[in-house]
Scaffold this active site. Structure first.
Site, PDB file in Angstrom:
ATOM      1  N   GLU A 187       0.829  -1.213   0.000  1.00 18.37           N
ATOM      2  CA  GLU A 187       0.000   0.000   0.000  1.00 18.37           C
ATOM      3  C   GLU A 187       0.858   1.255   0.000  1.00 18.37           C
ATOM      4  O   GLU A 187       0.582   2.206   0.745  1.00 18.37           O
ATOM      5  CB  GLU A 187      -0.932   0.009   1.219  1.00 18.37           C
ATOM      6  CG  GLU A 187      -2.030  -1.028   1.157  1.00 18.37           C
ATOM      7  CD  GLU A 187      -3.120  -0.802   2.192  1.00 18.37           C
ATOM      8  OE1 GLU A 187      -2.857  -0.156   3.216  1.00 18.37           O
ATOM      9  OE2 GLU A 187      -4.244  -1.289   1.959  1.00 18.37           O
ATOM     10  N   GLU A 266      -6.953  -7.581  -0.252  1.00 18.09           N
ATOM     11  CA  GLU A 266      -7.297  -7.603   1.178  1.00 18.09           C
ATOM     12  C   GLU A 266      -8.785  -7.301   1.285  1.00 18.09           C
ATOM     13  O   GLU A 266      -9.212  -6.171   1.063  1.00 18.09           O
ATOM     14  CB  GLU A 266      -6.521  -6.540   1.976  1.00 18.09           C
ATOM     15  CG  GLU A 266      -5.065  -6.850   2.175  1.00 18.09           C
ATOM     16  CD  GLU A 266      -4.343  -5.813   3.035  1.00 18.09           C
ATOM     17  OE1 GLU A 266      -5.029  -5.022   3.738  1.00 18.09           O
ATOM     18  OE2 GLU A 266      -3.106  -5.774   2.978  1.00 18.09           O
TER      19      GLU A 266
END
Ligand code: GLA
Length: 623
Positions: A187, A266
């Site tokens: 991320e 995710e």
């Protein structure tokens, strides 16, 4: 889904100004997993990844196989895990891949259980893990900037990935192993948009010998997807549950990176807890609806977390928000996940299994759900021996002297508590004691008597009025409650006392400092007399005729740490929500067992007892 940390990150990001990068995604034939016409293919056939995220370090290694069997029986075909750099390189150049840190063994077991593996080696992982997985010793170098092109950081990162490559590259699908994909960073688009940095990390991953398809994973906004992607890695999307959110994220991803396979890298079937918050739970039926829709549309998905487990010892990280300066994570990483903290299937597990069953490939069947090992209860018992921490200092470490206080990292300490001691000056012994930002929780004692605390979580709590006599001994017992693991503030997560200590206008000097990593309590000498002085260690024994997982009810204690047979279970804090600590049965023995509790701040009606429960205990109380 509460996604406050991400919303904050978006706010922090400057508007991304990069042109879209076309990913170099190519159909692969020799690696088993590849991408063709915007779809994953495995061994040449269209493939939907249904992955279970679980972290080897959050599960005792004796239980790895049982957790994987549970994943298979829920209908999952892949295990997804981070690798935690700080665990494997506790000191620069000292490597540890043994026992619960044997990530290669974790991956071999996955293969034996018929599961693919998606590897997420970081080096930054977030994951509610101290400092996002970076080793704290990086902070010993003044000015070093993690997550950037700082050459000192990049050299350390390259060395870690190279060593990890020796361990894990042979386990890739290209060499007969189960690792089908490897992530670059984590991320990064929530943090920055330095594409040179992402290119350099990708190159380090390649140089370490990883040659299966690479990917990045970022939140579904334009800034995140642009900032975090790098050419040559598949840009996957994190988060998003509803069809609208998911469609929007994939439309954006497709625009930026045509031909990207659709995968939620995710998907959050629950959430984690900070100390002082309500325990998070989510509704099974909401998730089964999401998953039904995703699988009906052939969208790959990884459950973060399928099984959260436990952030044992000092491994939990922390967040911060616009209103709360510091939010330390609890020891339990139960996550309200399909498998609970002790590996038992929950109603959510069965609901998800039912949905997944509707979307199996032709000919695919699911194994029966294995029987989970039963938990045990342990009758309440009292810890009768004790020793005050201040009386035990010389058995725990040797003091280091300096004119002004040093940070934990400067003292060579990664985790734990540090005791800072000085004598109050002859001229002014009373006044406002000011510390700068406490990192993170400071118990203040004068001549061994508790006088108050400073808690980094409380906005503006930086000083305390002190009345004392010249020559009195001032002790500041500072606990590191976990380094921030997400977003801008993590860069400077030094612990202990990070700036001068003032009494009134005068800066206090002449400090002795004891590092207390509390990783070996075997030299403590306990006595039968009850310690009247907090903080103190308490010791007890309990006898078992059968072992099994249990949840130690520590609700009678104040704030501290629990060790059983030398295993550091983690932290307790009367504010909750967690009021019990998971104790894996494999750490227990038939016959006599030893428990040591460090209580730094006993509750008003402290009870020095413990019992084992079959289920965890949650209650949030006022600070
Ligand atoms: C992010 C990170 C994960 C984890 C989750 C929250 O998406 O990528 O490591 O921190 O948030 O649990």
């Amino acid at each position: 889904m509460k996604r406050s940390i991400h919303a904050l990150a978006q706010g922090l990001l400057a508007a991304a100004c990069m042109a879209a990068i076309a990913p170099q995604i190519q159909a692969q034939t020799s690696p088993r997993l590849g991408v063709q016409d915007g779809q994953f293919v495995r061994d040449g056939k269209p493939h939907v990844i249904r992955a279970a995220e679980m972290h080897y370090a959050r599960i005792p290694h004796e239980y790895w196989r049982a957790r994987m069997k549970m994943a298979r029986a829920m209908g999952l075909n892949t295990i997804q895990t981070y690798v935690f750099w700080d665990l494997h390189e506790p000191e620069p150049g000292h490597w540890d891949f043994s026992g619960d840190k044997d990530v290669a063994q974790f991956i071999r077991i996955a293969q034996e259980e018929g599961l693919d593996v998606i590897l997420r080696p970081g080096p930054y992982v977030c994951a509610e893990w101290d400092f996002g997985g970076y080793p704290a010793w990086l902070l010993r170098t003044p000015g070093l900037r993690v997550r950037s092109m700082d050459p000192r950081f990049m050299a350390a990162s390259a060395a870690y990935l190279k060593r990890l490559g020796q361990e894990l590259a042979p386990l890739q699908a290209t060499r007969g192993g189960p690792i089908v994909m490897v992530q670059v960073e984590n991320e990064y688009g929530s943090y920055g948009n330095d594409h040179d940095y992402m290119r350099a990390v990708k190159q380090q991953v390649l140089d370490a010998g990883f040659d299966v398809p690479l990917f990045t994973a970022d939140g579904g906004s334009r800034a995140m997807l642009e900032g975090g992607s790098v050419e040559g890695a598949i840009p996957l999307v994190n988060g998003g549950g509803s069809p609208e959110d998911v469609n929007a994220a994939f439309a954006l991803a497709e625009k930026l990176h045509p031909g990207t396979p659709r995968m939620i890298a995710e998907y959050y079937p629950g959430w984690f807890d900070h100390w002082g918050e309500q325990h998070h739970t989510t509704r099974a039926e909401d998730h089964s609806g999401d998953i039904d829709w995703l699988l009906a549309h052939d969208i790959s998905v990884s459950f973060y977390m399928f099984h959260g487990g436990t952030s044992f010892g000092f491994t939990p990280g922390a967040n911060y928000s616009a209103t709360e300066p510091y939010q330390p994570d609890t020891t339990s990483y139960d996550y309200d996940a399909p498998l609970d903290e002790s590996g038992r299937p929950t109603p959510k597990y069965f609901a998800l299994r039912e949905v997944i069953t509707k979307h199996l490939s032709p000919g695919e069947t699911l194994p029966d759900v294995p029987k989970a090992a039963p938990t045990i209860a342990i009758p309440r018992f009292t810890l009768k021996q004790s020793v005050a921490l201040l009386d035990a200092l010389s058995r725990l470490s040797a003091p280091q002297q300096s004119e002004y206080p040093r940070t934990m990292e400067q003292l060579g300490q990664n985790f734990g508590l540090t005791l800072y001691r000085t004598r109050l000056p002859q001229t002014s012994a009373s006044g406002k004691l000011t510390l700068g930002e406490p990192r993170d929780y400071v118990d203040i004692l004068v001549n061994g008597q508790p006088r108050g605390k400073l808690d980094r979580r409380i906005p503006g709590e930086r000083s305390l009025d002190l009345t004392a006599k010249p020559g009195d001994t001032l002790d500041l017992l500072v606990e590191n409650e976990g380094r921030i693991n997400y977003s801008a503030k993590m860069v400077d997560e030094r612990k202990g006392i990070i700036s001068g200590v003032h009494l009134g206008k005068r800066e206090l000097s002449g400090w002795q400092q004891w590092t207390l990593p509390l990783d070996d309590l075997s030299r403590l000498q306990f006595s039968k007399a009850q310690a009247t002085q907090a903080p103190a260690f308490w010791r007890g024994e309990f006898t078992l005729d059968k072992t099994g997982d249990t949840f130690l009810d520590v609700s009678g204690w104040g704030k501290g740490h629990v060790y059983v047979n030398g295993h550091h279970l983690g932290r307790f804090w009367h504010i909750g929500p967690q009021q019990s600590l998971y104790l894996p049965g494999v750490w227990l023995k038939r016959g006599k067992n030893e428990i040591i509790v460090l209580d730094v701040e006993p509750a008003a009606n402290a009870r020095h007892d413990v019992q084992g429960l079959q289920h965890p205990l949650y209650e949030t109380k006022k600070s």
